[in-house]
Design a protein around this motif. Structure first.
Motif, PDB file in Angstrom:
ATOM      1  N   SER A 223      19.750-125.161 -54.516  1.00 13.63           N
ATOM      2  CA  SER A 223      18.623-124.377 -54.024  1.00 13.63           C
ATOM      3  C   SER A 223      19.023-123.647 -52.761  1.00 13.63           C
ATOM      4  CB  SER A 223      17.393-125.260 -53.752  1.00 13.63           C
ATOM      5  OG  SER A 223      17.547-125.965 -52.542  1.00 13.63           O
ATOM      6  N   VAL A 224      18.337-122.535 -52.502  1.00 10.84           N
ATOM      7  CA  VAL A 224      18.531-121.786 -51.274  1.00 10.84           C
ATOM      8  C   VAL A 224      17.160-121.385 -50.746  1.00 10.84           C
ATOM      9  CG1 VAL A 224      18.909-119.668 -52.634  1.00 10.84           C
ATOM     10  CG2 VAL A 224      19.482-119.698 -50.206  1.00 10.84           C
ATOM     11  N   GLN A 225      16.972-121.552 -49.451  1.00 10.42           N
ATOM     12  CA  GLN A 225      15.747-121.123 -48.781  1.00 10.42           C
ATOM     13  C   GLN A 225      16.145-120.100 -47.713  1.00 10.42           C
ATOM     14  OE1 GLN A 225      12.543-123.095 -45.719  1.00 10.42           O
ATOM     15  NE2 GLN A 225      12.986-124.253 -47.581  1.00 10.42           N
ATOM     16  N   ALA A 226      15.616-118.895 -47.830  1.00 11.65           N
ATOM     17  CA  ALA A 226      16.029-117.822 -46.929  1.00 11.65           C
ATOM     18  C   ALA A 226      14.826-117.024 -46.461  1.00 11.65           C
ATOM     19  CB  ALA A 226      17.027-116.898 -47.629  1.00 11.65           C
ATOM     20  N   THR A 227      15.026-116.296 -45.363  1.00 16.47           N
ATOM     21  CA  THR A 227      13.987-115.401 -44.858  1.00 16.47           C
ATOM     22  C   THR A 227      14.026-114.082 -45.628  1.00 16.47           C
ATOM     23  OG1 THR A 227      14.033-116.333 -42.620  1.00 16.47           O
ATOM     24  CG2 THR A 227      13.229-114.066 -42.843  1.00 16.47           C
ATOM     25  N   TRP A 228      12.876-113.726 -46.196  1.00 21.18           N
ATOM     26  CA  TRP A 228      12.677-112.391 -46.762  1.00 21.18           C
ATOM     27  C   TRP A 228      11.236-112.015 -46.481  1.00 21.18           C
ATOM     28  CZ3 TRP A 228       9.633-109.178 -49.421  1.00 21.18           C
ATOM     29  CH2 TRP A 228      10.169-107.951 -49.815  1.00 21.18           C
ATOM     30  N   ASN A 229      11.037-110.865 -45.920  1.00 24.68           N
ATOM     31  CA  ASN A 229       9.689-110.356 -45.715  1.00 24.68           C
ATOM     32  C   ASN A 229       9.763-108.837 -45.646  1.00 24.68           C
ATOM     33  OD1 ASN A 229      10.137-109.603 -42.828  1.00 24.68           O
ATOM     34  ND2 ASN A 229      10.237-111.835 -42.527  1.00 24.68           N
ATOM     35  N   LEU A 230       8.642-108.193 -45.475  1.00 26.52           N
ATOM     36  CA  LEU A 230       8.601-106.733 -45.487  1.00 26.52           C
ATOM     37  C   LEU A 230       9.425-106.106 -44.369  1.00 26.52           C
ATOM     38  CD1 LEU A 230       4.828-106.218 -46.320  1.00 26.52           C
ATOM     39  CD2 LEU A 230       6.779-105.680 -47.808  1.00 26.52           C
ATOM     40  N   LEU A 231       9.693-106.866 -43.315  1.00 24.69           N
ATOM     41  CA  LEU A 231      10.486-106.357 -42.205  1.00 24.69           C
ATOM     42  C   LEU A 231      11.969-106.700 -42.337  1.00 24.69           C
ATOM     43  CD1 LEU A 231       8.103-107.337 -39.254  1.00 24.69           C
ATOM     44  CD2 LEU A 231       8.172-105.180 -40.536  1.00 24.69           C
ATOM     45  N   GLU A 232      12.283-107.798 -43.016  1.00 27.47           N
ATOM     46  CA  GLU A 232      13.668-108.270 -43.147  1.00 27.47           C
ATOM     47  C   GLU A 232      14.002-108.467 -44.621  1.00 27.47           C
ATOM     48  OE1 GLU A 232      16.526-108.755 -43.432  1.00 27.47           O
ATOM     49  OE2 GLU A 232      17.297-110.563 -42.477  1.00 27.47           O
ATOM     50  N   THR A 233      14.622-107.472 -45.223  1.00 28.72           N
ATOM     51  CA  THR A 233      14.859-107.470 -46.668  1.00 28.72           C
ATOM     52  C   THR A 233      16.332-107.607 -47.033  1.00 28.72           C
ATOM     53  OG1 THR A 233      15.037-105.052 -46.725  1.00 28.72           O
ATOM     54  CG2 THR A 233      12.830-105.988 -46.983  1.00 28.72           C
ATOM     55  N   SER A 234      17.197-107.825 -46.063  1.00 29.19           N
ATOM     56  CA  SER A 234      18.638-107.699 -46.287  1.00 29.19           C
ATOM     57  C   SER A 234      19.218-108.754 -47.223  1.00 29.19           C
ATOM     58  CB  SER A 234      19.384-107.731 -44.950  1.00 29.19           C
ATOM     59  OG  SER A 234      19.226-108.987 -44.302  1.00 29.19           O
ATOM     60  N   ALA A 235      18.568-109.902 -47.366  1.00 28.34           N
ATOM     61  CA  ALA A 235      19.127-110.971 -48.193  1.00 28.34           C
ATOM     62  C   ALA A 235      18.820-110.807 -49.674  1.00 28.34           C
ATOM     63  CB  ALA A 235      18.612-112.328 -47.713  1.00 28.34           C
ATOM     64  N   ALA A 236      18.026-109.809 -50.050  1.00 37.04           N
ATOM     65  CA  ALA A 236      17.558-109.687 -51.427  1.00 37.04           C
ATOM     66  C   ALA A 236      18.684-109.689 -52.466  1.00 37.04           C
ATOM     67  CB  ALA A 236      16.678-108.450 -51.578  1.00 37.04           C
ATOM     68  N   PRO A 237      19.727-108.868 -52.342  1.00 42.46           N
ATOM     69  CA  PRO A 237      20.767-108.884 -53.378  1.00 42.46           C
ATOM     70  C   PRO A 237      21.446-110.245 -53.526  1.00 42.46           C
ATOM     71  CG  PRO A 237      20.942-106.898 -52.038  1.00 42.46           C
ATOM     72  CD  PRO A 237      19.973-107.800 -51.337  1.00 42.46           C
ATOM     73  N   ALA A 238      21.726-110.905 -52.412  1.00 34.46           N
ATOM     74  CA  ALA A 238      22.376-112.218 -52.476  1.00 34.46           C
ATOM     75  C   ALA A 238      21.441-113.260 -53.081  1.00 34.46           C
ATOM     76  CB  ALA A 238      22.825-112.651 -51.086  1.00 34.46           C
ATOM     77  N   LEU A 239      20.151-113.169 -52.786  1.00 33.77           N
ATOM     78  CA  LEU A 239      19.189-114.106 -53.379  1.00 33.77           C
ATOM     79  C   LEU A 239      19.079-113.883 -54.886  1.00 33.77           C
ATOM     80  CD1 LEU A 239      16.429-114.104 -50.612  1.00 33.77           C
ATOM     81  CD2 LEU A 239      17.982-115.983 -51.217  1.00 33.77           C
ATOM     82  N   ALA A 240      19.154-112.631 -55.312  1.00 31.85           N
ATOM     83  CA  ALA A 240      19.158-112.355 -56.752  1.00 31.85           C
ATOM     84  C   ALA A 240      20.390-112.973 -57.410  1.00 31.85           C
ATOM     85  CB  ALA A 240      19.104-110.850 -56.990  1.00 31.85           C
TER      86      ALA A 240
END
Length: 346
Positions: A223-240
């Motif tokens: 599992s991975v828990q990361a910050t993603w919100n409307l202001l901080e979107t940079s982790a999206a590709p890695a989370l995918a």
């Protein structure tokens, strides 16, 4: 002690048939098909008197005694369970959050379907003060893992399902420490799900590095828990990528530590909220849930009113124009994390 998950897949019926079904290590959530099954409750804001969320000063009792925060935590847990929330997130550094949660679980034997996650790697050092110079100290060494694992076990016992490295960064020794990996693999062999959380502008690099960690040829983390919100979107590709690799993806700080809630929310978010007839918080969390790689998003509510508002997120239907306007809120990740680091503990 053997945690009770069995590696089953998680039903996404609550969010519609178009959702994919990634591997889900928490078997009991496979049957949690209420509209809130993809929202969990995080206890960071109520397990200790000081935290870095905007507006928290008006959200908590004036006297932040252990008894007062225990009562607030239990009130939130009561409301969350009644509304179908089945995942609760704590950490060793969240003051007495594990203790408060353990007490609630003992008092509610009917809540056997609650899935519990906690974290190790930060030690709480504020001594129940809001004006402490240092609130927590980070260490990802084996000795800290062993000490905090024992502390968590003493409180939560076999109710712990997921144990995560707290705030993994690309330079963390936890990515290369073979002895630590062996200890974590041993815990996983005993039935505990092993995961990690990330923070900082290098989240994507940390996630990709963690995906490459193996023990005896098998991936260590589930599992991975990361910050993603409307202001901080940079982790999206890695989370995918993590989702595609079979990890459960949990999103934290979907409200950007209060920056996306009234009265601090930016005007474009307020306009979309008015159009939907729901709160800025529900819209912000809905923007998280729309991503197919998200399994769970955490509510960090400090009041029952906030929690109930957060739980409207699955009902928010955002059109392409609204999503485009919200996407324009994204900030440079370094600027975002610099500002987050300047938020006051209060």
């Amino acid at each position: 002690m053997t945690p009770r998950h069995r590696g089953l897949r998680w039903s996404h019926a609550a969010l519609g048939a178009d959702r994919t079904e990634p591997a889900m290590p928490f078997a009991r959530l496979a049957h949690a098909t209420t509209p809130t099954c993809h929202i969990g409750l995080g206890l960071a804001a109520v397990g200790r008197p000081g935290y870095l969320t905007l507006g928290r000063g008006r959200d908590l009792p004036a006297e932040r005694t252990a008894a007062a925060l225990r009562a607030r935590t239990h009130e939130l847990l009561d409301a969350a369970y009644a509304q179908g929330v089945r995942y609760i997130d704590a950490a060793r550094s969240y003051g007495r959050a594990e203790e408060f949660l353990a007490e609630w679980l003992r008092a509610h034997p009917e809540a056997d379907d609650v899935v519990v996650g906690s974290k190790w790697g930060y030690t709480y050092t504020a001594d129940w003060r809001t004006d402490a110079e240092t609130h927590e100290v980070k260490d990802h060494g084996v000795a800290t893992y062993e000490r905090q694992r024992a502390e968590t076990a003493a409180l939560l016992g076999d109710r712990l399902d997921l144990y995560q490295i707290h705030s993994l960064t690309p330079d963390s020794p936890a990515l290369t420490d073979k002895e630590l990996h062996a200890r974590l693999a041993e815990a996983a062999a005993g039935g505990l799900t092993v995961g990690f959380t990330t923070s900082g502008p290098g989240q994507a690099d940390a996630i990709r590095a963690a995906l490459a960690v193996t023990v005896d040829g098998a991936p260590l983390f589930r599992s991975v828990q990361a910050t993603w919100n409307l202001l901080e979107t940079s982790a999206a590709p890695a989370l995918a990528e993590a989702h595609d690799a079979g990890l459960t993806v949990i999103v934290k700080e979907g409200m950007a530590n209060g920056r996306l809630a009234e009265p601090h929310a930016p005007e474009p978010l307020r306009r979309v909220a008015r159009e939907t007839g729901l709160g800025c918080d529900a819209v912000a969390l809905a923007a998280v849930l729309r991503h197919p790689w998200v399994d769970l998003v955490l509510s960090g509510a400090a009041t029952v009113t906030q929690l109930l508002s957060n739980l409207h997120a699955p009902a928010v239907d955002l059109d392409e124009d609204q999503l485009s306007r919200l996407a324009a809120l994204a900030e440079d990740p370094r600027a975002y994390w610099e500002r987050r680091g300047q938020l006051p503990w209060h």
